[in-house]
Design an enzyme around this catalytic site. Structure first.
Site, PDB file in Angstrom:
ATOM      1  N   GLU A 312      -1.320 -12.452  -0.671  1.00 23.87           N
ATOM      2  CA  GLU A 312      -2.775 -12.460  -0.877  1.00 23.87           C
ATOM      3  C   GLU A 312      -3.133 -12.440  -2.357  1.00 23.87           C
ATOM      4  O   GLU A 312      -4.152 -12.999  -2.754  1.00 23.87           O
ATOM      5  CB  GLU A 312      -3.409 -11.284  -0.124  1.00 23.87           C
ATOM      6  CG  GLU A 312      -3.355 -11.505   1.386  1.00 23.87           C
ATOM      7  CD  GLU A 312      -3.098 -10.229   2.175  1.00 23.87           C
ATOM      8  OE1 GLU A 312      -3.261  -9.134   1.623  1.00 23.87           O
ATOM      9  OE2 GLU A 312      -2.692 -10.345   3.351  1.00 23.87           O
ATOM     10  N   ASP A 470      -2.164  -2.071   6.124  1.00 22.14           N
ATOM     11  CA  ASP A 470      -3.453  -1.374   6.267  1.00 22.14           C
ATOM     12  C   ASP A 470      -3.253   0.135   6.088  1.00 22.14           C
ATOM     13  O   ASP A 470      -4.072   0.816   5.462  1.00 22.14           O
ATOM     14  CB  ASP A 470      -4.066  -1.623   7.652  1.00 22.14           C
ATOM     15  CG  ASP A 470      -4.241  -3.107   7.933  1.00 22.14           C
ATOM     16  OD1 ASP A 470      -4.413  -3.872   6.958  1.00 22.14           O
ATOM     17  OD2 ASP A 470      -4.191  -3.503   9.110  1.00 22.14           O
TER      18      ASP A 470
HETATM   19  P1  ADP Z   1      -0.180  -6.110   7.708  1.00 25.40           P
HETATM   20  O1  ADP Z   1      -1.425  -6.906   7.495  1.00 25.40           O
HETATM   21  O2  ADP Z   1       0.471  -6.355   9.008  1.00 25.40           O
HETATM   22  O3  ADP Z   1      -0.404  -4.673   7.445  1.00 25.40           O
HETATM   23  P2  ADP Z   1       0.777  -6.786   5.111  1.00 25.40           P
HETATM   24  O4  ADP Z   1       1.494  -7.983   4.658  1.00 25.40           O
HETATM   25  O5  ADP Z   1      -0.613  -6.588   4.611  1.00 25.40           O
HETATM   26  O6  ADP Z   1       0.858  -6.699   6.667  1.00 25.40           O
HETATM   27  O7  ADP Z   1       1.600  -5.480   4.671  1.00 25.40           O
HETATM   28  C1  ADP Z   1       2.896  -5.329   4.937  1.00 25.40           C
HETATM   29  C2  ADP Z   1       3.400  -4.208   4.026  1.00 25.40           C
HETATM   30  O8  ADP Z   1       4.043  -3.245   4.818  1.00 25.40           O
HETATM   31  C3  ADP Z   1       4.443  -4.699   3.036  1.00 25.40           C
HETATM   32  O9  ADP Z   1       3.832  -5.067   1.828  1.00 25.40           O
HETATM   33  C4  ADP Z   1       5.354  -3.491   2.866  1.00 25.40           C
HETATM   34  O10 ADP Z   1       4.912  -2.727   1.767  1.00 25.40           O
HETATM   35  C5  ADP Z   1       5.144  -2.696   4.145  1.00 25.40           C
HETATM   36  N1  ADP Z   1       6.287  -2.798   5.049  1.00 25.40           N
HETATM   37  C6  ADP Z   1       6.657  -3.866   5.781  1.00 25.40           C
HETATM   38  N2  ADP Z   1       7.776  -3.595   6.493  1.00 25.40           N
HETATM   39  C7  ADP Z   1       8.110  -2.318   6.213  1.00 25.40           C
HETATM   40  C8  ADP Z   1       9.178  -1.452   6.623  1.00 25.40           C
HETATM   41  N3  ADP Z   1      10.126  -1.871   7.460  1.00 25.40           N
HETATM   42  N4  ADP Z   1       9.208  -0.198   6.118  1.00 25.40           N
HETATM   43  C9  ADP Z   1       8.255   0.239   5.262  1.00 25.40           C
HETATM   44  N5  ADP Z   1       7.240  -0.546   4.831  1.00 25.40           N
HETATM   45  C10 ADP Z   1       7.161  -1.800   5.292  1.00 25.40           C
END
Ligand code: ADP
Length: 495
Positions: A312, A470
């Site tokens: 983003e 989020d």
């Molecule tokens: P969503 O919109 O589904 O919340 P985003 O792309 O906005 O997805 O955010 C995903 C964020 O979640 C990533 O930037 C990362 O920091 C965190 N994340 C993703 N997978 C993991 C995981 N396995 N453990 C901890 N944090 C995670």
């Protein structure tokens, strides 16, 4: 960077933030919630789906790269594209036909609360805030059942022209349809064969079909707007869902009207409490006109804080005229973190923000305008608290209470994250943004901004990944506000 030290800082931050949460009066969270129908695709599901079409037709449709799902073939094409690349994608659909088709031909494993505002409301309510006022313009009865059953979670309800706050389950609008999004998850190494082409899915990921029924409007009911004071006292607002705004509606109205009304809501909230802070949580916005309007007309100058992921950041930079920087953020090479930092800083400046929080897998960056009332250590605590929440959400799938969130402390810090930060150290010390020691604390001091950079906890085999971003943004923003309130309370209390 000393990983052990960062573990210790996570633990301290968690307990520091826990103490400050009771200082908050309340949070307002709007606008988008939906029902997520989740299906984990197996090889058998996939071959059954492919078998419903002529494989040559699927191939032809793949080549047109549909940007909206108008029929099942569009769905099939985008699913295979997403699987081939192992890349997450979110594609809109404007009718409920595809929902019916998927229900009939595939079915889902389970359903849960979806949409940024829905997820954030539930999380904040479960963390035990005094009051969380959610507002969803399309709150149907079915949708209301996905809100946490806690007394602190409320929603405006108009009764005889008067706005009352009630639990969403008592505040829904009768006779309104539900917005159901489909989340199709797939696993690495799944074998796919279509029209003589074979490939193996390179990584776990998901395709989201997001429902945008034609009746959907991102708007606030007139009564609620006029009696907005009824949701107070609140200390902050987390707003999201602006991506629902359409360029042109069937009735001829345009995005400009919706953008203007969204700004009115923000301005009214601020006028009712001049100290209120507003955070906007971004997500992928396909339409460039809307993406730009959200950034330049809603976010810029009106809100204080922005939360987003790396993709983003790139997309935002792109519509704001920083193509080169945008590409170097998206390429994610070894120096990607430098571009990400520069990109986040550019957003802070272009959009006149107080704070930009970028979350990436393994580390977070938060850029701050000079003059913020909190110290960098206090901001760092907020980010580390959110890293623990993310970890808890990833291992548990959901967080039912602050106590459950503590489970995140057991998750180790990502070594990849530490490595990304190490790659960034030379740039920061070379540019005199910090000394090596300051970098070790995660503190950067620019000429016109400050920044915090922290490694985060990452769960190897997450139970769920939707909504973690989020949770990160909400956790950090609320922790920051709570600390601000605590400081203010201590400053004004008699000695
Ligand atoms: P969503 O919109 O589904 O919340 P985003 O792309 O906005 O997805 O955010 C995903 C964020 O979640 C990533 O930037 C990362 O920091 C965190 N994340 C993703 N997978 C993991 C995981 N396995 N453990 C901890 N944090 C995670």
């Amino acid at each position: 960077m000393d990983i052990q030290e960062w573990e210790q800082r996570h633990t301290e931050a968690f307990y520091n933030v826990k103490e400050t949460i009771p200082y908050l009066d309340g949070m307002f969270v709007a606008y988008n919630s939906n029902i997520d129908a989740i299906k984990h695709l197996t090889e058998a599901d996939l071959s059954r789906l492919i078998g419903l079409f002529k494989e040559t037709e699927i191939q032809e449709r793949i080549e047109t790269y549909p940007r909206e799902i108008k029929d099942p073939l569009d769905f099939m094409a985008r699913l295979l594209i997403s699987m081939r690349e192992g890349k997450a994608a979110e594609i809109p659909t404007n009718t409920s036909d595809i929902h019916e088709w998927l229900k009939g031909h595939l079915g889902f494993d389970y359903a849960r609360m979806g949409g940024q505002a829905g997820i954030i409301s539930n999380l904040l309510a479960c963390l035990g805030l005094k009051k969380v006022v959610a507002y969803v313009p399309w709150l149907s009865q079915e949708q209301s059942e996905y809100f946490a059953a806690t007394d602190n979670l409320l929603h405006p309800k108009v009764e005889n022209g008067k706005v009352l706050l009630k639990h969403p389950r008592e505040a829904f609008k009768p006779n309104i349809g539900s917005k159901v999004n489909w989340i199709l998850e797939y696993s690495k190494d799944l074998q796919v064969s279509c029209n003589g082409r074979n490939f193996m899915v390179p990584r776990d990921n998901r395709l989201i079909i997001s429902s945008r029924p034609n009746w959907l409007r991102l708007d606030m009911d007139k009564d609620v707007y006029e009696q907005l004071d009824s949701i107070f006292p609140i200390d902050g607002a987390m707003l999201s869902g602006y991506q629902m705004i359409k360029e042109v509606y069937e009735d001829g109205s345009t995005y400009e009207e919706h953008v203007a009304r969204s700004v009115q809501v923000i301005e009214k909230l601020k006028s009712l409490n001049p100290e209120l802070r507003i955070h906007v949580e971004l997500t992928s916005i396909q339409n460039r006109v809307i993406r730009k309007a959200i950034l330049t007309d809603i976010v810029a100058k009106h809100v204080h804080s922005l939360g987003l992921d790396t993709v983003e950041v790139a997309n935002a930079l792109n519509v704001l005229g920083h193509e080169e920087l945008s590409y170097s953020v998206i390429r994610k090479e070894e120096n990607g973190i430098i571009s990400l930092y520069q990109g986040a800083l550019q957003l802070l400046k272009d959009l006149s923000l107080e704070r930009v929080h970028v979350h990436s897998l393994g580390f977070y960056i938060c850029i701050l305008a000079k003059g913020h009332p909190l110290t960098l250590k206090e901001h760092r605590d907020s980010l580390l608290f959110s890293s623990t929440l993310a970890a808890a959400k990833a291992i548990r799938g959901d967080i039912g209470s602050l106590m459950e969130a503590e489970a995140g402390l057991e998750v180790p810090i990502s070594s990849d994250g530490i490595e990304s930060l190490e790659n960034f150290k030379l740039y920061c010390t070379g540019r005199k943004l910090c000394t090596r020691e300051e970098f070790g604390y995660g503190y950067l001091y620019g000429p016109d901004h400050d920044a915090i950079i922290v490694p985060s906890k990452v769960v190897d085999r997450p139970k769920a990944t939707v909504g973690i971003g989020d949770a990160i943004s909400a956790g950090a923003f609320v922790a920051m506000l709570a600390r601000m309130k605590q400081k203010k309370a201590i400053n004004v209390s008699p000695i």
